[in-house]
Design a protein around this motif. Structure first.
Motif, PDB file in Angstrom:
ATOM      1  N   VAL A  54       1.296  -0.971  -0.076  1.00 22.29           N
ATOM      2  CA  VAL A  54       0.483   0.261  -0.066  1.00 22.29           C
ATOM      3  C   VAL A  54       0.938   1.331  -0.162  1.00 22.29           C
ATOM      4  N   ALA A  55       0.413   2.224  -0.941  1.00 25.86           N
ATOM      5  CA  ALA A  55       1.410   3.369  -0.604  1.00 25.86           C
ATOM      6  C   ALA A  55      -0.267   4.539  -0.168  1.00 25.86           C
ATOM      7  N   TYR A  56       0.485   5.732   0.730  1.00 20.65           N
ATOM      8  CA  TYR A  56       0.096   6.802   0.637  1.00 20.65           C
ATOM      9  C   TYR A  56       0.474   8.598   0.901  1.00 20.65           C
ATOM     10  N   LYS A  57      -0.162   8.729  -0.106  1.00 24.24           N
ATOM     11  CA  LYS A  57       0.326  10.319  -0.012  1.00 24.24           C
ATOM     12  C   LYS A  57      -0.794  10.862   0.514  1.00 24.24           C
ATOM     13  N   GLY A  58      -0.392  12.385   1.486  1.00 24.28           N
ATOM     14  CA  GLY A  58      -1.287  13.480   2.006  1.00 24.28           C
ATOM     15  C   GLY A  58      -0.363  14.111   3.273  1.00 24.28           C
ATOM     16  N   PRO A  59      -1.753  14.326   3.970  1.00 24.78           N
ATOM     17  CA  PRO A  59      -1.109  14.800   4.524  1.00 24.78           C
ATOM     18  C   PRO A  59       0.094  14.156   6.008  1.00 24.78           C
ATOM     19  N   ASN A  60       1.051  14.441   6.511  1.00 23.49           N
ATOM     20  CA  ASN A  60       1.567  13.635   7.794  1.00 23.49           C
ATOM     21  C   ASN A  60       1.681  14.692   9.132  1.00 23.49           C
ATOM     22  N   ASN A  61       1.320  15.253   8.917  1.00 23.00           N
ATOM     23  CA  ASN A  61       1.139  16.254  10.550  1.00 23.00           C
ATOM     24  C   ASN A  61      -0.296  16.911  10.806  1.00 23.00           C
ATOM     25  N   LEU A  62      -0.964  17.625  11.902  1.00 26.64           N
ATOM     26  CA  LEU A  62      -2.074  18.112  11.877  1.00 26.64           C
ATOM     27  C   LEU A  62      -1.723  19.769  11.169  1.00 26.64           C
ATOM     28  N   LYS A  63      -0.619  19.930  11.005  1.00 24.41           N
ATOM     29  CA  LYS A  63      -0.958  21.462  10.075  1.00 24.41           C
ATOM     30  C   LYS A  63      -0.583  21.353   8.204  1.00 24.41           C
ATOM     31  N   LEU A  94      -2.601  18.501   7.633  1.00 28.65           N
ATOM     32  CA  LEU A  94      -3.816  18.475   7.725  1.00 28.65           C
ATOM     33  C   LEU A  94      -5.150  19.493   8.211  1.00 28.65           C
ATOM     34  N   PHE A  95      -4.384  20.495   8.543  1.00 34.02           N
ATOM     35  CA  PHE A  95      -5.917  21.724   8.565  1.00 34.02           C
ATOM     36  C   PHE A  95      -5.654  22.452   7.795  1.00 34.02           C
ATOM     37  N   SER A  96      -4.505  22.057   6.508  1.00 35.66           N
ATOM     38  CA  SER A  96      -4.415  23.048   5.217  1.00 35.66           C
ATOM     39  C   SER A  96      -4.906  22.254   4.003  1.00 35.66           C
ATOM     40  N   ARG A  97      -5.931  21.488   4.459  1.00 34.63           N
ATOM     41  CA  ARG A  97      -6.356  20.573   3.493  1.00 34.63           C
ATOM     42  C   ARG A  97      -5.774  20.096   2.613  1.00 34.63           C
ATOM     43  N   LYS A  98      -4.631  19.376   2.902  1.00 34.88           N
ATOM     44  CA  LYS A  98      -3.489  18.303   1.959  1.00 34.88           C
ATOM     45  C   LYS A  98      -4.297  17.323   1.011  1.00 34.88           C
ATOM     46  N   LYS A  99      -4.782  17.235   0.539  1.00 36.06           N
ATOM     47  CA  LYS A  99      -5.318  15.989  -0.622  1.00 36.06           C
ATOM     48  C   LYS A  99      -4.673  14.656   0.022  1.00 36.06           C
ATOM     49  N   PRO A 100      -5.698  13.607   0.909  1.00 36.84           N
ATOM     50  CA  PRO A 100      -4.736  12.292   0.980  1.00 36.84           C
ATOM     51  C   PRO A 100      -5.161  11.183  -0.025  1.00 36.84           C
ATOM     52  N   TYR A 101      -3.756  10.362  -0.602  1.00 41.78           N
ATOM     53  CA  TYR A 101      -4.475   8.982  -0.990  1.00 41.78           C
ATOM     54  C   TYR A 101      -4.007   8.037  -0.723  1.00 41.78           C
ATOM     55  N   LEU A 102      -4.733   6.949  -0.971  1.00 35.56           N
ATOM     56  CA  LEU A 102      -4.505   5.232  -0.458  1.00 35.56           C
ATOM     57  C   LEU A 102      -4.327   4.885  -1.962  1.00 35.56           C
ATOM     58  N   ILE A 103      -3.789   3.866  -1.879  1.00 37.33           N
ATOM     59  CA  ILE A 103      -3.181   3.192  -3.383  1.00 37.33           C
ATOM     60  C   ILE A 103      -3.299   1.389  -2.562  1.00 37.33           C
ATOM     61  N   PHE A 104      -4.030   0.822  -2.923  1.00 42.95           N
ATOM     62  CA  PHE A 104      -3.323  -0.706  -2.284  1.00 42.95           C
ATOM     63  C   PHE A 104      -3.084  -1.824  -3.793  1.00 42.95           C
ATOM     64  N   GLY A 105      -2.363  -2.440  -4.510  1.00 46.76           N
ATOM     65  CA  GLY A 105      -1.661  -3.010  -5.132  1.00 46.76           C
ATOM     66  C   GLY A 105      -1.358  -4.654  -4.765  1.00 46.76           C
ATOM     67  N   GLU A 106      -1.461  -5.382  -5.751  1.00 50.28           N
ATOM     68  CA  GLU A 106      -2.188  -6.555  -5.687  1.00 50.28           C
ATOM     69  C   GLU A 106      -2.042  -7.435  -4.904  1.00 50.28           C
ATOM     70  N   PRO A 107      -2.385  -8.435  -4.298  1.00 56.26           N
ATOM     71  CA  PRO A 107      -1.276  -8.904  -3.238  1.00 56.26           C
ATOM     72  C   PRO A 107       0.095 -10.190  -2.897  1.00 56.26           C
ATOM     73  N   ILE A 108       0.609 -10.389  -2.701  1.00 56.25           N
ATOM     74  CA  ILE A 108       2.455 -10.414  -3.131  1.00 56.25           C
ATOM     75  C   ILE A 108       2.480 -12.091  -2.082  1.00 56.25           C
ATOM     76  N   TYR A 109       2.014 -13.338  -3.260  1.00 60.85           N
ATOM     77  CA  TYR A 109       2.339 -14.777  -2.205  1.00 60.85           C
ATOM     78  C   TYR A 109       3.305 -15.011  -2.374  1.00 60.85           C
ATOM     79  N   ILE A 110       4.217 -15.741  -1.530  1.00 59.94           N
ATOM     80  CA  ILE A 110       5.530 -15.671  -1.694  1.00 59.94           C
ATOM     81  C   ILE A 110       5.474 -17.047  -1.480  1.00 59.94           C
TER      82      ILE A 110
END
Length: 196
Positions: A139-148, A150-166
């Motif tokens: 999973v990768a995340y892009k977006g706010p990392n702290n309260l500042k 968050l309060f500036s309304r920085k847009k958050p994103y999450l993207i999931f990848g296909e499961p990896i089987y060992i």
């Protein structure tokens, strides 16, 4: 307690805008599995946890976070368990393996630290998934990392990848899948950048 706190945090985050989530349908319908997410601040932990509701995540967290009694209590209520990164003992594998054997979801931040830099991923996430014979979901995340941010309304994103089987338990395969996970997370981060 987990659900009360998690849903309250979800409501709190919604005040600052909706998160864009991509490819959530690739997640296994239930546990056990390991979820490996990029880590740039404390906010990504909360977004990941609230996005997976009603599923619960058991997080690996550095032991220093448990030094404060109040914060330690809160972390434990959110299913976090301490790990000594400098001197990893048997609990590094034992606790997550026990959780996975019970059908739970274990969340790991495989870079081992909060950083924006590209660093070699530690083999811990792959080792745990390999030993427990469960898939690992990048999973990768892009977006706010702290309260500042968050309060500036920085847009958050999450993207999931296909499961990896060992597919194997030998050391060579562990290194291969560690590199594969690292590259997959890099690709997911690029995909988020292209969509944002």
């Amino acid at each position: 307690m987990y659900y009360i706190i998690a849903y309250l945090l979800k409501i709190f985050l919604r005040i600052f805008g909706r998160i864009d989530v991509y490819n959530k349908q690739v997640l296994p319908s239930n546990g056990p599995y390991v979820i490996a997410c990029t880590h740039t601040g404390w906010v990504d932990v909360i977004y990941l946890g609230t996005t997976l509701l009603p599923s619960r995540i058991h997080y690996m967290a550095k032991k220093q976070l448990f030094d404060n009694k109040l914060f330690s209590w809160l972390l434990k209520k959110l299913n976090a368990f301490p790990v000594d990164r400098e001197n990893p003992g048997p609990s590094v594998l034992k606790i997550p393996n026990r959780l996975l054997s019970k059908g739970e979801i274990v969340g790991i931040f495989p870079s081992g630290t909060r950083t924006h830099e590209q660093i070699a991923l530690k083999q811990g996430a792959i080792t745990i998934a390999q030993r427990s014979n469960v898939p690992i979901v990048p999973v990768a995340y892009k977006g706010p990392n702290n309260l500042k941010e968050l309060f500036s309304r920085k847009k958050p994103y999450l993207i999931f990848g296909e499961p990896i089987y060992i597919t194997s338990k030998d050391k060579e395969e562990r290194l291969y899948f560690t590199n594969f996970l690292e590259q997959t997370l890099t690709n997911l981060e690029k995909e988020i950048s292209n969509n944002s």
